[in-house]
Structure formats: structure tokens, C-alpha cells
Design a protein around this motif. Sequence first.
Motif, mmCIF file in Angstrom:
data_model
loop_
_atom_site.group_PDB
_atom_site.id
_atom_site.type_symbol
_atom_site.label_atom_id
_atom_site.label_comp_id
_atom_site.label_asym_id
_atom_site.label_seq_id
_atom_site.Cartn_x
_atom_site.Cartn_y
_atom_site.Cartn_z
ATOM 1 N N THR A 40 -5.178 23.922 5.762
ATOM 2 C CA THR A 40 -4.110 24.104 4.655
ATOM 3 C C THR A 40 -2.837 24.011 5.103
ATOM 4 O O THR A 40 -2.719 24.537 6.347
ATOM 5 N N GLY A 41 -2.119 24.393 4.469
ATOM 6 C CA GLY A 41 -0.144 24.376 5.355
ATOM 7 C C GLY A 41 0.246 23.371 5.913
ATOM 8 O O GLY A 41 -0.260 21.714 5.675
ATOM 9 N N ILE A 42 1.656 23.281 5.581
ATOM 10 C CA ILE A 42 2.624 21.957 6.260
ATOM 11 C C ILE A 42 1.537 21.636 7.588
ATOM 12 O O ILE A 42 1.611 20.324 7.596
ATOM 13 N N GLY A 43 0.817 22.450 8.734
ATOM 14 C CA GLY A 43 0.873 22.032 9.082
ATOM 15 C C GLY A 43 -0.345 20.487 9.357
ATOM 16 O O GLY A 43 -0.602 19.840 10.508
ATOM 17 N N ALA A 44 -1.501 21.731 8.462
ATOM 18 C CA ALA A 44 -2.272 20.592 7.942
ATOM 19 C C ALA A 44 -2.296 19.170 7.558
ATOM 20 O O ALA A 44 -2.313 18.264 7.841
ATOM 21 N N LEU A 45 -1.031 19.070 6.406
ATOM 22 C CA LEU A 45 -0.444 18.053 6.376
ATOM 23 C C LEU A 45 -0.135 17.195 6.996
ATOM 24 O O LEU A 45 -0.858 16.154 7.605
ATOM 25 N N LEU A 46 0.693 17.274 7.839
ATOM 26 C CA LEU A 46 0.576 16.617 9.323
ATOM 27 C C LEU A 46 0.216 16.381 9.859
ATOM 28 O O LEU A 46 0.435 15.286 10.792
ATOM 29 N N LEU A 47 -1.186 16.890 10.261
ATOM 30 C CA LEU A 47 -2.327 16.235 11.021
ATOM 31 C C LEU A 47 -2.908 15.698 10.149
ATOM 32 O O LEU A 47 -3.197 14.298 10.993
ATOM 33 N N VAL A 48 -3.066 15.903 8.810
ATOM 34 C CA VAL A 48 -3.720 14.395 8.057
ATOM 35 C C VAL A 48 -2.599 13.390 8.134
ATOM 36 O O VAL A 48 -3.745 12.621 8.120
ATOM 37 N N MET A 49 -1.617 13.417 7.516
ATOM 38 C CA MET A 49 -0.660 11.685 8.401
ATOM 39 C C MET A 49 -0.640 11.369 9.613
ATOM 40 O O MET A 49 -1.183 10.106 9.889
ATOM 41 N N GLY A 101 -5.959 22.379 -1.914
ATOM 42 C CA GLY A 101 -4.622 22.762 -2.973
ATOM 43 C C GLY A 101 -3.509 21.927 -2.530
ATOM 44 O O GLY A 101 -2.345 22.706 -2.266
ATOM 45 N N PHE A 102 -3.184 20.855 -1.773
ATOM 46 C CA PHE A 102 -2.257 20.104 -1.643
ATOM 47 C C PHE A 102 -1.915 19.816 -2.989
ATOM 48 O O PHE A 102 -2.802 19.301 -4.063
ATOM 49 N N SER A 103 -0.706 19.654 -3.403
ATOM 50 C CA SER A 103 -0.265 18.972 -4.316
ATOM 51 C C SER A 103 -0.324 17.410 -4.425
ATOM 52 O O SER A 103 -0.437 16.803 -3.464
ATOM 53 N N PRO A 104 -0.876 16.643 -5.690
ATOM 54 C CA PRO A 104 -0.258 15.633 -5.719
ATOM 55 C C PRO A 104 0.029 14.836 -4.595
ATOM 56 O O PRO A 104 0.415 13.870 -4.444
ATOM 57 N N LEU A 105 1.897 15.199 -4.559
ATOM 58 C CA LEU A 105 2.998 14.700 -3.983
ATOM 59 C C LEU A 105 2.598 15.535 -2.420
ATOM 60 O O LEU A 105 2.846 13.591 -1.821
ATOM 61 N N GLU A 106 1.712 16.112 -2.429
ATOM 62 C CA GLU A 106 2.157 15.554 -0.699
ATOM 63 C C GLU A 106 0.580 15.542 -0.204
ATOM 64 O O GLU A 106 0.204 14.423 0.350
ATOM 65 N N TYR A 107 -0.299 14.776 -1.461
ATOM 66 C CA TYR A 107 -1.565 14.042 -1.323
ATOM 67 C C TYR A 107 -1.030 12.395 -1.393
ATOM 68 O O TYR A 107 -1.252 11.990 0.138
ATOM 69 N N GLY A 108 -0.061 11.709 -2.256
ATOM 70 C CA GLY A 108 0.303 10.776 -1.714
ATOM 71 C C GLY A 108 1.181 10.593 -0.640
ATOM 72 O O GLY A 108 1.357 9.041 0.067
ATOM 73 N N LEU A 109 2.255 11.488 -0.392
ATOM 74 C CA LEU A 109 2.681 11.464 1.570
ATOM 75 C C LEU A 109 1.652 11.417 2.244
ATOM 76 O O LEU A 109 1.887 10.679 2.914
ATOM 77 N N ALA A 110 0.526 12.132 2.380
ATOM 78 C CA ALA A 110 -0.851 12.182 3.550
ATOM 79 C C ALA A 110 -0.558 10.758 3.984
ATOM 80 O O ALA A 110 -1.076 9.715 4.669
ATOM 81 N N PHE A 111 -1.240 10.004 2.532
ATOM 82 C CA PHE A 111 -1.357 8.224 3.137
ATOM 83 C C PHE A 111 -0.562 7.471 2.566
ATOM 84 O O PHE A 111 -1.136 5.966 3.031
ATOM 85 N N GLY A 112 0.492 8.005 1.805
ATOM 86 C CA GLY A 112 1.977 6.643 1.438
ATOM 87 C C GLY A 112 2.508 6.978 3.045
ATOM 88 O O GLY A 112 2.809 5.338 3.742
ATOM 89 N N THR A 138 0.619 -1.301 0.344
ATOM 90 C CA THR A 138 0.041 -0.126 0.234
ATOM 91 C C THR A 138 1.207 1.398 -0.424
ATOM 92 O O THR A 138 0.590 2.176 -0.618
ATOM 93 N N ALA A 139 1.947 1.337 0.731
ATOM 94 C CA ALA A 139 2.802 2.338 1.018
ATOM 95 C C ALA A 139 3.364 2.267 -0.543
ATOM 96 O O ALA A 139 3.778 3.422 -0.984
ATOM 97 N N VAL A 140 3.884 1.439 -0.670
ATOM 98 C CA VAL A 140 5.157 1.721 -1.916
ATOM 99 C C VAL A 140 4.089 1.793 -3.205
ATOM 100 O O VAL A 140 4.841 2.345 -4.793
ATOM 101 N N GLY A 141 3.774 0.877 -3.486
ATOM 102 C CA GLY A 141 2.627 0.649 -4.594
ATOM 103 C C GLY A 141 2.401 2.061 -5.196
ATOM 104 O O GLY A 141 2.613 2.117 -6.641
ATOM 105 N N PRO A 142 0.861 2.207 -5.267
ATOM 106 C CA PRO A 142 0.385 3.902 -5.162
ATOM 107 C C PRO A 142 1.642 4.641 -6.042
ATOM 108 O O PRO A 142 1.196 4.978 -7.803
ATOM 109 N N PRO A 143 2.324 5.067 -5.361
ATOM 110 C CA PRO A 143 3.383 6.389 -5.812
ATOM 111 C C PRO A 143 4.267 5.802 -6.935
ATOM 112 O O PRO A 143 4.869 6.036 -7.922
ATOM 113 N N ALA A 144 4.953 4.356 -7.228
ATOM 114 C CA ALA A 144 5.621 3.843 -8.095
ATOM 115 C C ALA A 144 5.175 3.772 -9.084
ATOM 116 O O ALA A 144 5.104 3.308 -10.167
#
Length: 414
Positions: free
Chosen positions: A303-312, A247-258, A147-153
Motif C-alpha cells: 500500500t501507499g505511494i511507494g507501492a503505486l510507483l512500483l505498480v507503475m 484501497g487505491f483510489s480510482p484515480l490512482e488506479y487509472g494512473l497506475a495503468f494509464g 489506451t492511455a487517453v481513452g479510458p480516463p476520457a
Amino acid sequence: MLGRDFAWLWRAYAVSTLGTWLALDAFPLIAVLALHVGPAQVSMIAATSGTAAALLAVPLGPWIEFQYKRRLMVRADLVRFAVLVTVPVAYAFGALTYVHLLVVAVVVGLADIVFRGASGAHLKELVPQRHLMEANGRFETVQWMATAVGPPAGGALIGVLGPVVTVLLDAVSYVLSALGIKRIAVPEAEPPVRAGGASRWAEIGEGWRVIAAERELRLLFANSVLTGALIMATAPLLTYLMLHDLGFSPLEYGLAFGVPCLGGIFGARVSRPLVRRYGRRAIMLVFGVGRAVWLVGLAFVGTGIGALLLVMAMELGIITCMGVFNPIYATRRLELVEAGKVARMVTAWTVSSRTAIAVLTALWGVLGGFVGVRAAIAVAGVLLIGACAFLPWRREPSGVTGDASPEAGVRVPG
């Protein structure tokens, strides 16, 4: 400890699971990039194919039960390979259509249900009861790693090599899975014999009757189906919220769930020691509730880096608790069902789960349109907490469930 035969089964599961997660978003991407369809048609691929496969699988439980399970698993793998490989072939010749994608998705989903029904009974027979919890944890670890590796790869491969490459890799993974299963050397036991005089309808309904007959199994069924469906129903809404509204980027979105999938790996590793130390029932209840309390918080991210870390952090909480809970929940599910009815029970469970996911995903899409994405996620989060009422809170009489044999369990591979 688990032996050579389990090692082949584990390798087969690992390669097919990685292939599945590599190709997770392949069909929607092909539909958008190659067939240029609209968002409604993209959503229909998952919703329609999942529902159709589940409905077609309803009468298959008895058939699976009375067949050699390993043979069915190999054939299901080969069917998935055969239909998936038609996609890159048709694409190469400019003949790929939307209907073709839908048909392939339905057949793959149906073969997957057959594989799961057969593999539950097969694994319960293959691995000694005292080692099943360890086997369960190994499958769970592979699941979260893939799950962590597959979607980004998979996304990277599609970006470089085109939209059908991951479908081809997924197809090849099923051939490798079939070869691994064929390497299992221990002879398979004779399948159960169909009882004379039983009607076809009675046989079809047996899987649900098995679930309904046992109180703890009923509770686990209700909790499992509701939890899975509510989490999956909010996934498209959360994607829209993060990528469109916040407005999260696809990379940020991928990190949030990967990145939080590491919690699933950790949870799977500590599940067995926790059961040994504190008992199966206590850990099941604590982490069953733990996996439900986080979703409602995702409705309030900013929004922002704090929100991204909260989602993670919230996703890490959900996934870690699932990593601990899933092997224990699978333990009880298999322990409560006699061997000759396992395939029918697993098939009924899978059909119900997939139907519920399809229905609630559609309903929550409509709800999000009426009340807003955040409100719809919050409603799902509250209902998810409510689903904890279906955990087995009441201690059963001694000798019925208890904490004896804490390692008796299995995760269905496939």
C-alpha cells in the motif's frame, strides 16, 4: 513515404481505436448504473459475448479470404455502427435490457473478427514490403496512445453526460473509419479463387493448418495466445486487489495503468531502429522474455505511494517490451504465410486468442476465489514466464527465417 492511401487507413484505424478505448468499460457501467445488475451478470457480458463471437467466427475464415477485403472492412465498420447505435436509442426510450447489451456485444465482437481477418490481408497488399515495419510501428503507437487517453476520457464523459455517451461516440468512430477506408484510391487486387473440390470443413480448418505447418508460426501462436490470455485473465483480479484489498483510489488506479502506456508509445518508436541495429531475432527474444517477467511481481505489491510507483514501474516494463515486441512478432506472422491464406490464418489466430482469454479469465476468477487473489496472480506470472519456452529460440537454417528482410511485417488494424 507510406503514401496517401496508407494515411487514410491510418486515420481510419486511429479514430476507431480511440472510440473503442473511450467505450472500454461502457457496457459494464451501463449494466451497473442503468440496468442495476449484479457482479456475475457484469462479468458475463465480457465472458459470454467474447466466447460466442469467437465460436460464431470459426467458419468465417474461408469466406473472408475469398472476398474483397476493403469492402468487408467497410461493411464490418457499418455493422458495428448500426448495432452500437441501438444502445443509446433504446436507453433514451427506456427500452434497454441486459439481453440487448449481450446481443450487441456478440455482434460487435463478431464484426471485429471479420475486420481483423480482412485487414491483415489488405494491409500486406497495400503497403510495400520495405515499408511494412514502419506502418506496423505507427499502428502500435496509435494503440498505446488510445489506451492511455481513452479510458480516463471515457470515464469523465460518462460522469458528465451519462452512461451511454461513449457507446454513441464509439459507434460514430466506425462510420468515420468506414469513410476513411473508402477514400483509399488504389484498386484492390482480385481475391484468391476458391479451390474446387475442397470440403467446407477443410476450408474452415485451413487457418489452423497453416499455423501448424510452420514450426516458427506454431511457436509464435502458442506464445501469443498464452501470453495474452494470462495477462488478460489477471486483469480483473488485479483491479480487485488494488481497489478493494489495497484501497487505491480510482484515480490512482487509472494512473497506475494509464501512465505506463507511454512506454508502449516509446517501444513502438524504437522497435524498428533496434531491429536494424541488432537483428530481428535477437530483439524478438529479448523483448519477448522482457514482457513476461514483470507480472509475477504484481502479486506482492503493498500500500501507499511507494507501492503505486512500483505498480507503475512494473506495468511500464510490461508495456514497453510489448511495444517493441508486437511489431516484430506481427512481422514474422505475416512473413511466414502466403498471401492467399492470410485472412484464414488471422481469423483462426483471433478466434483462438479470444477463446483462450475468455476461458482463462473464468478459470482465474475461480482460482482467485480458492487460493486468494495474490496467489492467483503469482501463478499466472510464473506460467507467463514459462510461456517464453514457445519463443523461437532455435535458429532456423539460413534462408528459412534468419534476419533477412527485417522490415517485412504488419500489424493488423481494427
